[in-house]
Write an enzyme that holds these catalytic residues in place. Structure first.
Site, PDB file in Angstrom:
ATOM      1  N   ASN A   1      82.154  24.507  15.940  1.00  0.00           N
ATOM      2  CA  ASN A   1      83.493  23.903  15.903  1.00  0.00           C
ATOM      3  C   ASN A   1      84.537  24.920  16.391  1.00  0.00           C
ATOM      4  O   ASN A   1      84.172  26.023  16.827  1.00  0.00           O
ATOM      5  CB  ASN A   1      83.795  23.368  14.493  1.00  0.00           C
ATOM      6  CG  ASN A   1      83.934  24.495  13.466  1.00  0.00           C
ATOM      7  OD1 ASN A   1      84.107  25.663  13.814  1.00  0.00           O
ATOM      8  ND2 ASN A   1      83.846  24.154  12.191  1.00  0.00           N
TER       9      ASN A   1
ATOM     10  N   GLY B   1      79.261  18.024  10.129  1.00  0.00           N
ATOM     11  CA  GLY B   1      78.945  18.881  11.272  1.00  0.00           C
ATOM     12  C   GLY B   1      77.445  18.886  11.577  1.00  0.00           C
ATOM     13  O   GLY B   1      77.029  18.819  12.735  1.00  0.00           O
ATOM     14  N   ASP B   2      76.636  18.931  10.530  1.00  0.00           N
ATOM     15  CA  ASP B   2      75.165  18.942  10.711  1.00  0.00           C
ATOM     16  C   ASP B   2      74.686  17.618  11.295  1.00  0.00           C
ATOM     17  O   ASP B   2      73.769  17.576  12.118  1.00  0.00           O
ATOM     18  CB  ASP B   2      74.451  19.154   9.367  1.00  0.00           C
ATOM     19  CG  ASP B   2      75.004  20.361   8.634  1.00  0.00           C
ATOM     20  OD1 ASP B   2      75.501  21.271   9.306  1.00  0.00           O
ATOM     21  OD2 ASP B   2      74.952  20.371   7.391  1.00  0.00           O
TER      22      ASP B   2
ATOM     23  N   VAL C   1      87.212   8.569  10.597  1.00  0.00           N
ATOM     24  CA  VAL C   1      87.368   7.752   9.388  1.00  0.00           C
ATOM     25  C   VAL C   1      88.590   8.249   8.628  1.00  0.00           C
ATOM     26  O   VAL C   1      88.701   9.438   8.323  1.00  0.00           O
ATOM     27  CB  VAL C   1      86.095   7.886   8.511  1.00  0.00           C
ATOM     28  CG1 VAL C   1      86.251   7.161   7.190  1.00  0.00           C
ATOM     29  CG2 VAL C   1      84.887   7.373   9.279  1.00  0.00           C
TER      30      VAL C   1
ATOM     31  N   GLU D   1      72.429  26.155  15.113  1.00  0.00           N
ATOM     32  CA  GLU D   1      73.619  25.600  14.478  1.00  0.00           C
ATOM     33  C   GLU D   1      74.434  26.786  13.973  1.00  0.00           C
ATOM     34  O   GLU D   1      74.050  27.464  13.027  1.00  0.00           O
ATOM     35  CB  GLU D   1      73.188  24.661  13.345  1.00  0.00           C
ATOM     36  CG  GLU D   1      74.290  23.865  12.728  1.00  0.00           C
ATOM     37  CD  GLU D   1      75.110  23.043  13.730  1.00  0.00           C
ATOM     38  OE1 GLU D   1      74.704  22.885  14.885  1.00  0.00           O
ATOM     39  OE2 GLU D   1      76.193  22.583  13.339  1.00  0.00           O
TER      40      GLU D   1
ATOM     41  N   GLN E   1      71.839  23.037   5.954  1.00  0.00           N
ATOM     42  CA  GLN E   1      71.667  22.352   7.244  1.00  0.00           C
ATOM     43  C   GLN E   1      70.276  21.743   7.362  1.00  0.00           C
ATOM     44  O   GLN E   1      70.127  20.609   7.817  1.00  0.00           O
ATOM     45  CB  GLN E   1      71.894  23.330   8.401  1.00  0.00           C
ATOM     46  CG  GLN E   1      73.347  23.496   8.810  1.00  0.00           C
ATOM     47  CD  GLN E   1      74.070  24.505   7.956  1.00  0.00           C
ATOM     48  OE1 GLN E   1      73.470  25.207   7.158  1.00  0.00           O
ATOM     49  NE2 GLN E   1      75.372  24.581   8.108  1.00  0.00           N
TER      50      GLN E   1
ATOM     51  N   GLU F   1      82.826  29.338   2.490  1.00  0.00           N
ATOM     52  CA  GLU F   1      81.642  29.432   1.628  1.00  0.00           C
ATOM     53  C   GLU F   1      81.441  30.888   1.256  1.00  0.00           C
ATOM     54  O   GLU F   1      81.438  31.755   2.119  1.00  0.00           O
ATOM     55  CB  GLU F   1      80.411  28.915   2.377  1.00  0.00           C
ATOM     56  CG  GLU F   1      79.130  29.142   1.585  1.00  0.00           C
ATOM     57  CD  GLU F   1      77.908  28.437   2.179  1.00  0.00           C
ATOM     58  OE1 GLU F   1      78.064  27.676   3.147  1.00  0.00           O
ATOM     59  OE2 GLU F   1      76.807  28.676   1.650  1.00  0.00           O
TER      60      GLU F   1
HETATM   61  P1  AMP Z   1      82.210  21.249  10.487  1.00  0.00           P
HETATM   62  O1  AMP Z   1      83.613  21.733  10.648  1.00  0.00           O
HETATM   63  O2  AMP Z   1      81.229  21.992  11.311  1.00  0.00           O
HETATM   64  O3  AMP Z   1      81.763  21.001   9.105  1.00  0.00           O
HETATM   65  O4  AMP Z   1      82.226  19.781  11.130  1.00  0.00           O
HETATM   66  C1  AMP Z   1      83.162  18.895  10.779  1.00  0.00           C
HETATM   67  C2  AMP Z   1      83.273  17.918  11.919  1.00  0.00           C
HETATM   68  O5  AMP Z   1      83.193  16.632  11.366  1.00  0.00           O
HETATM   69  C3  AMP Z   1      84.600  17.978  12.648  1.00  0.00           C
HETATM   70  O6  AMP Z   1      84.513  18.830  13.771  1.00  0.00           O
HETATM   71  C4  AMP Z   1      84.821  16.535  13.063  1.00  0.00           C
HETATM   72  O7  AMP Z   1      84.307  16.330  14.364  1.00  0.00           O
HETATM   73  C5  AMP Z   1      83.989  15.741  12.077  1.00  0.00           C
HETATM   74  N1  AMP Z   1      84.813  15.037  11.094  1.00  0.00           N
HETATM   75  C6  AMP Z   1      85.539  15.586  10.113  1.00  0.00           C
HETATM   76  N2  AMP Z   1      86.187  14.655   9.400  1.00  0.00           N
HETATM   77  C7  AMP Z   1      85.863  13.476   9.956  1.00  0.00           C
HETATM   78  C8  AMP Z   1      86.230  12.113   9.677  1.00  0.00           C
HETATM   79  N3  AMP Z   1      87.072  11.809   8.703  1.00  0.00           N
HETATM   80  N4  AMP Z   1      85.688  11.129  10.460  1.00  0.00           N
HETATM   81  C9  AMP Z   1      84.839  11.440  11.468  1.00  0.00           C
HETATM   82  N5  AMP Z   1      84.487  12.705  11.774  1.00  0.00           N
HETATM   83  C10 AMP Z   1      84.975  13.712  11.029  1.00  0.00           C
HETATM   84  C1  GLC Z   2      76.038  25.221   4.157  1.00  0.00           C
HETATM   85  C2  GLC Z   2      76.121  25.240   2.651  1.00  0.00           C
HETATM   86  C3  GLC Z   2      75.475  24.015   2.056  1.00  0.00           C
HETATM   87  C4  GLC Z   2      76.002  22.746   2.701  1.00  0.00           C
HETATM   88  C5  GLC Z   2      75.953  22.843   4.205  1.00  0.00           C
HETATM   89  C6  GLC Z   2      76.651  21.665   4.825  1.00  0.00           C
HETATM   90  O1  GLC Z   2      74.720  25.328   4.550  1.00  0.00           O
HETATM   91  O2  GLC Z   2      75.474  26.385   2.155  1.00  0.00           O
HETATM   92  O3  GLC Z   2      75.700  23.998   0.685  1.00  0.00           O
HETATM   93  O4  GLC Z   2      75.250  21.642   2.285  1.00  0.00           O
HETATM   94  O5  GLC Z   2      76.578  24.016   4.654  1.00  0.00           O
HETATM   95  O6  GLC Z   2      76.791  21.825   6.178  1.00  0.00           O
END
Ligand code: AMP
Ligand code: GLC
Length: 453
Positions: free
Chosen positions: A291, A438-439, A428, A265, A112, A87
């Site tokens: 993560n 992630g949120d 999935v 977060e 978030q 981002e």
């Molecule tokens: P972030 O990297 O913080 O946006 O979080 C993404 C998280 O979503 C990953 O750490 C996975 O645990 C989860 N995730 C990503 N893709 C999938 C999917 N296809 N199905 C289920 N969980 C997912």
């Molecule tokens: C960050 C981005 C926002 C997005 C979010 C998702 O906050 O700025 O656009 O919706 O991440 O986790």
């Protein structure tokens, strides 16, 4: 018990107790996400129009911010090539205009705070107070119905109203999200996994603008909260972080004085000085969510280069390296709970014990699978439908390693006085989109824990 049985019992118990949690304060970032599902031919044409020389350099190394269209397209290619989220702040007006002209397929709640407000308030029906830096009509319209409130101050008196009733016509804070599926091809690049690049055409959230209602009435706002989640600090830089940090620490002190557990977060924070400062205040939080990339970035500034490299070396991520890193972070900061999530499994390290920590992780994994499948989770019934998604096969080897190393049983082990909780997740295969998963995970697990305990 089998994982399926544990999943089902965790969901039933969290659902039954969601009503007991009380108010949740969410600060600070809310925006509008304009989501564009990328088309390879279109992207190639655009790169050729701008000129490959202006673009391809940035596919190798991200710029610090986006100052022209070449950098925008190059940054998108960087995300595709690495299969990683990124981002950047888009400063230039002409690039903002270019993104608007390029268009979007979908407008969604973003940030978030916005995403968690819609999930916790709009789906789980738990009352939330949200910080929304700019309440435009479009922004307000993206909030679901339900117990979601923003503070409104009139003649020095504080009121809590639904964003749709806030009735202000402030600016639109738009983040353009360029999503691509696994295997997406453009030039010689092929995405190793689905992900997205985000261009933030927004002068408020990247600077963590905090509204006057929040600054002036924070004690009263905090008085309505039983839990709090803080997010949105990731885009700060060494140049602008001091003032919002000071205000955040003041908020933390007020919340801590009231015994309100606060979760941070921790999204990817590019600036090392800001990252270090976050580690310095982490002890004032109850909990942190992150993560593997984020945990590795923390290990790096803590001087643990070896651990940082191990965290990024394997797929699935080595759970012994993760546990080592979480222990280092807990010992250094005294934060009471660390929730790690990666593709395929979650781990939580807590300085307290009980099955409820693991069960909250399972509830979160179900919510995440629903979010991946549907893009938008409309009701709690949609969450339980994700029971159909199978538990990730590769999590088995992770579980075996944890059992071998720490004697883990049913997803729980004791290590150095901490509890380590594990959940194999439901993945999935063809997710609708990746933004906001992630949120969903972090907020569901944090809130789920308090529903169960
Ligand atoms: P972030 O990297 O913080 O946006 O979080 C993404 C998280 O979503 C990953 O750490 C996975 O645990 C989860 N995730 C990503 N893709 C999938 C999917 N296809 N199905 C289920 N969980 C997912
Ligand atoms: C960050 C981005 C926002 C997005 C979010 C998702 O906050 O700025 O656009 O919706 O991440 O986790």
């Amino acid at each position: 018990m089998s994982w399926d049985a544990l999943y089902s019992s965790a969901f039933d118990r969290v659902r039954k107790n969601l009503g007991k949690i009380g108010g949740i304060l969410l600060a600070y970032n809310t925006n509008i996400d304009a989501i564009k599902y990328l088309d390879g031919n279109d992207l190639e044409r655009r790169v050729e129009t701008v000129g490959e020389d202006e673009v391809l350099h940035y596919a190798g190394e991200l710029p610090r911010m986006v100052e022209n269209v070449g950098q925008l397209l190059g940054s998108i290619l960087w995300s595709i090539k690495h299969g990683k989220a990124a981002e950047l702040f888009v400063e230039s007006c002409s690039t903002r205009f270019y993104m608007r002209e390029w268009g979007w397929d979908e407008l969604r709640m973003g940030g978030q705070v916005g995403i968690m407000a819609n999930l916790l308030g709009g789906v789980y029906n738990v009352p939330v107070i949200a910080h929304v830096p700019q309440v435009s009509r479009l922004q307000a319209g993206l909030f679901k119905d339900g117990p979601i409130y923003v503070p409104k101050a009139e003649n020095g008196k504080l009121e809590l109203v639904h964003p749709k009733e806030f009735q202000a016509d402030e600016e639109n804070c738009i983040h353009y999200i360029y999503e691509f599926p696994r295997g997406f091809r453009v030039f010689d690049f092929e995405a190793p996994r689905e992900n997205r690049f985000i261009g933030a055409a927004d002068d408020y959230n990247p600077n963590v603008y905090i509204r006057p209602e929040f600054r002036e009435h924070f004690e009263e706002i905090a008085g309505r909260a039983r839990l709090a989640i803080i997010s949105g600090l990731q885009t700060l830089t060494r140049k602008n972080y001091r003032e919002p940090f000071e205000e955040m620490v003041r908020h933390l002190e007020i919340l801590n004085a009231r015994d309100v557990p606060v979760h941070l977060e921790f999204a990817f924070t590019q600036d090392e000085i800001v990252r270090r400062s976050l580690i310095d205040v982490l002890g004032q939080f109850h909990s942190v969510g992150l993560n593997e990339v984020e945990l590795a970035s923390i290990m790096e500034v803590m001087g643990e280069k070896g651990l940082a490299e191990k965290l990024l070396a394997d797929d699935p991520v080595d759970p012994i390296a993760v546990t080592g890193a979480m222990l280092r972070l807990a010992e250094r900061t005294s934060v009471r709970r660390i929730h790690f999530h990666t593709y395929g499994y979650y781990l939580a390290l807590t300085d307290y014990k009980g099955d409820f920590v693991r069960d909250a992780l399972l509830f979160a994994a179900l919510a995440a699978a629903a979010k991946a499948k549907l893009g938008d989770v409309r009701s709690i019934d949609a969450v339980v439908k994700a029971m159909d998604v199978p538990v990730n096969e590769r999590a088995k080897t992770v579980e075996e390693r944890l059992a071998g190393e720490y004697g883990m049983k049913n997803g729980i082990a004791d290590i150095n006085g901490y509890q380590l909780s594990f959940a194999p997740t439901k993945v999935v295969t063809r997710p609708k989109s990746t933004v906001g998963i992630g949120d969903t995970i972090s907020s569901s697990a944090f809130v789920g824990e308090f529903a169960l305990h």
